[in-house]
Design an enzyme around this catalytic site. Structure first.
Site, PDB file in Angstrom:
ATOM      1  N   PHE A  97       0.850  -1.192   0.000  1.00  0.00           N
ATOM      2  CA  PHE A  97       0.000   0.000   0.000  1.00  0.00           C
ATOM      3  C   PHE A  97       0.887   1.244   0.000  1.00  0.00           C
ATOM      4  CE2 PHE A  97      -2.825   3.210   1.873  1.00  0.00           C
ATOM      5  CZ  PHE A  97      -3.861   3.108   0.972  1.00  0.00           C
ATOM      6  N   ASP A 145       0.520  -4.755   8.587  1.00  0.00           N
ATOM      7  CA  ASP A 145      -0.560  -3.812   8.368  1.00  0.00           C
ATOM      8  C   ASP A 145      -1.829  -4.644   8.153  1.00  0.00           C
ATOM      9  OD1 ASP A 145      -2.459  -2.026   7.382  1.00  0.00           O
ATOM     10  OD2 ASP A 145      -1.003  -0.846   6.251  1.00  0.00           O
ATOM     11  N   TYR A 156     -11.732   2.184   9.406  1.00  0.00           N
ATOM     12  CA  TYR A 156     -12.844   2.707   8.612  1.00  0.00           C
ATOM     13  C   TYR A 156     -13.254   1.780   7.484  1.00  0.00           C
ATOM     14  CZ  TYR A 156      -8.653   4.570   6.245  1.00  0.00           C
ATOM     15  OH  TYR A 156      -7.409   4.728   5.674  1.00  0.00           O
ATOM     16  N   LYS A 157     -12.611   0.623   7.359  1.00  0.00           N
ATOM     17  CA  LYS A 157     -12.995  -0.331   6.319  1.00  0.00           C
ATOM     18  C   LYS A 157     -14.012  -1.312   6.890  1.00  0.00           C
ATOM     19  CE  LYS A 157      -8.407   0.187   4.223  1.00  0.00           C
ATOM     20  NZ  LYS A 157      -8.766   1.144   3.164  1.00  0.00           N
ATOM     21  N   ARG A 205     -12.641  -3.050  -8.337  1.00  0.00           N
ATOM     22  CA  ARG A 205     -12.485  -3.685  -7.034  1.00  0.00           C
ATOM     23  C   ARG A 205     -13.830  -3.726  -6.311  1.00  0.00           C
ATOM     24  NH1 ARG A 205      -8.604  -1.616  -2.117  1.00  0.00           N
ATOM     25  NH2 ARG A 205     -10.203   0.001  -2.104  1.00  0.00           N
TER      26      ARG A 205
END
Length: 435
Positions: free
Chosen positions: A150, A220, A245-246, A394
């Site tokens: 990421f 992560d 927040y996912k 995605r």
């Protein structure tokens, strides 16, 4: 549920799923509806405010608003802040929120409650832990990570290597990253579930490889927590960070979390010595004295509104069997892949996610040469996923609220868009700032 359209069942003639020669099953709408009726997690969808007519497949990027988060923020605003004012740091225990939230997240990642706190952002926490680990690991000076990790992880580690003399950052393709480990490696930093492909590392195996050469392991967990099973204790993971927040549905910009294995906590001095990491912040001493345990890695004043929303969203997980979450995640992603094979063959899609569910997180990506335009057309039709450059569509499948019929309808709409070429009208529109 979206209405059926003519042709929705042209390739399926029965109400049951049947196995066909290529190993995939032929699925029907009625079979998907039956799976929803039998879903042991089906009642949890009511916990979320999902707009009517929206098929939300982007919870791997931003989870939807839960009713509990909404109520928790309302209470914080109208009762704790408006009435309690500054007294609420004590009377509502705002000051203890980071540890209370950390204990809730600990259950979801297979850690002890005292090993997790909520603070700051993933990027800040990654910098802080990586820098602290380098200090502790001297004279080892090498950081190893994956090419295509990421971006913020790569940026933070690159910046750290330029800031600290003698530190070397080594990146390698996924299939060769473990070959970079040697006696000079201080830290291996990897994302458990890849943000593009959803390919998932074997946490136990990779962590053990790092330990074999004496390196620390920093994971992560941003695309894992809340959707795939984790046991940091079993894997003997040293350090971890992640966002909320996912799949945890904490809200845009929700605070991140830090995990430090218990036996490392007193040895690991934070690189950024913030006042909230002080042993007694309100002594307001000129000299820094680190708090005990993971609390010392808190830096700035906690954002109470964001933490209140997160507290509400984490309540949704109370009593949820995490094995059922994973089983449904696998079922949803498998159904999506099989329906694409069944309904969209020859329409320009190429699977970019592992077929083997054991190596897959909870989102699925497909390549398409006009992926951005296709996704914009999907969003306009009520199917919300996202696009990742250069060509990836995605789709995230959050077990708490995604239905099997949502998967069916999303594929039906995607097929229609690709068949008719309606996505081409999006070429005339300027590209959005957030994709």
């Amino acid at each position: 549920m979206l209405p059926r359209r003519p042709g929705d069942e042209t390739s399926m003639q029965t109400s049951e799923s049947t196995t066909i020669g290529n190993g995939f099953r032929t699925h029907t709408l009625s079979a998907c509806e039956a799976m929803d009726r039998d879903d042991p997690l089906r009642a949890l969808r009511e916990e979320f405010r999902i707009p009517e007519g929206c098929i939300y497949l982007d919870g791997n990027s931003l989870g939807p608003l839960s009713r509990r988060a909404h109520e928790r923020v309302r209470r914080t605003l109208e009762e704790e802040w408006a009435v309690g004012l500054i007294r609420s740091w004590n009377t509502s225990d705002w000051i203890g929120l980071p540890e209370r939230l950390g204990a809730r997240i600990a259950r979801l990642i297979g850690a002890a409650p005292e090993e997790v706190t909520v603070a700051d952002s993933t990027s800040v926490n990654l910098f802080n832990l990586a820098a602290a680990c380098l200090r502790m690991a001297a004279p080892r000076r090498k950081i190893v990570t994956e090419q295509g990790n990421f971006p913020t992880d790569l940026y933070v580690l690159d910046g750290l290597s330029k800031l600290l003399p003698g530190v070397e950052l080594r990146t390698a393709p996924r299939e060769h990253v473990l070959e970079e480990l040697d006696d000079d490696t201080a830290l291996l930093v990897l994302t458990h579930v890849h943000y593009k492909s959803a390919e998932m590392y074997d946490m136990d195996e990779v962590t053990a490889r790092a330990r074999q050469v004496g390196a620390r392991m920093l994971w992560d967990l941003s695309h894992s927590v809340g959707a795939v099973p984790l046991s940091l204790a079993r894997a003997q993971v040293d350090l971890a960070v992640g966002c909320t927040y996912k799949y945890l549905n904490g809200g845009p910009g929700a605070p991140a979390f830090v995990y430090i294995r218990g036996d490392l906590q007193e040895r690991l001095r934070p690189a950024i010595s913030g006042w909230m990491g002080h042993a007694a912040p309100f002594e307001l001493s000129d000299s820094y004295r680190p708090a005990q345990g993971v609390r010392r890695h808190r830096i700035g004043t906690p954002g109470i509104l964001g933490m209140a929303a997160l507290e509400g969203s984490l309540e949704v997980f109370d009593g949820v069997d995490l094995r059922l979450l994973r089983e449904k995640s696998v079922a949803l992603t498998t159904l999506f892949i099989e329906l694409i094979e069944q309904e969209c063959k020859g329409l320009g899609l190429e699977l970019a996610t592992p077929r083997d569910a054991a190596h897959r997180g909870s989102h699925v990506s497909y390549r398409h040469e006009s992926g951005y335009e296709v996704m914009q057309e999907l969003i306009e039709r009520g199917v919300i996923g996202d696009f990742r450059a250069p060509d990836l569509l995605r789709f995230g499948f959050a077990p708490l609220y995604t239905r099997y019929v949502d998967v069916w309808n999303a594929v039906a709409i995607l097929r229609e868009i690709l068949t008719t070429g309606s996505w081409q009208r999006m070429r005339a529109r300027p590209r959005q700032a957030v994709t």
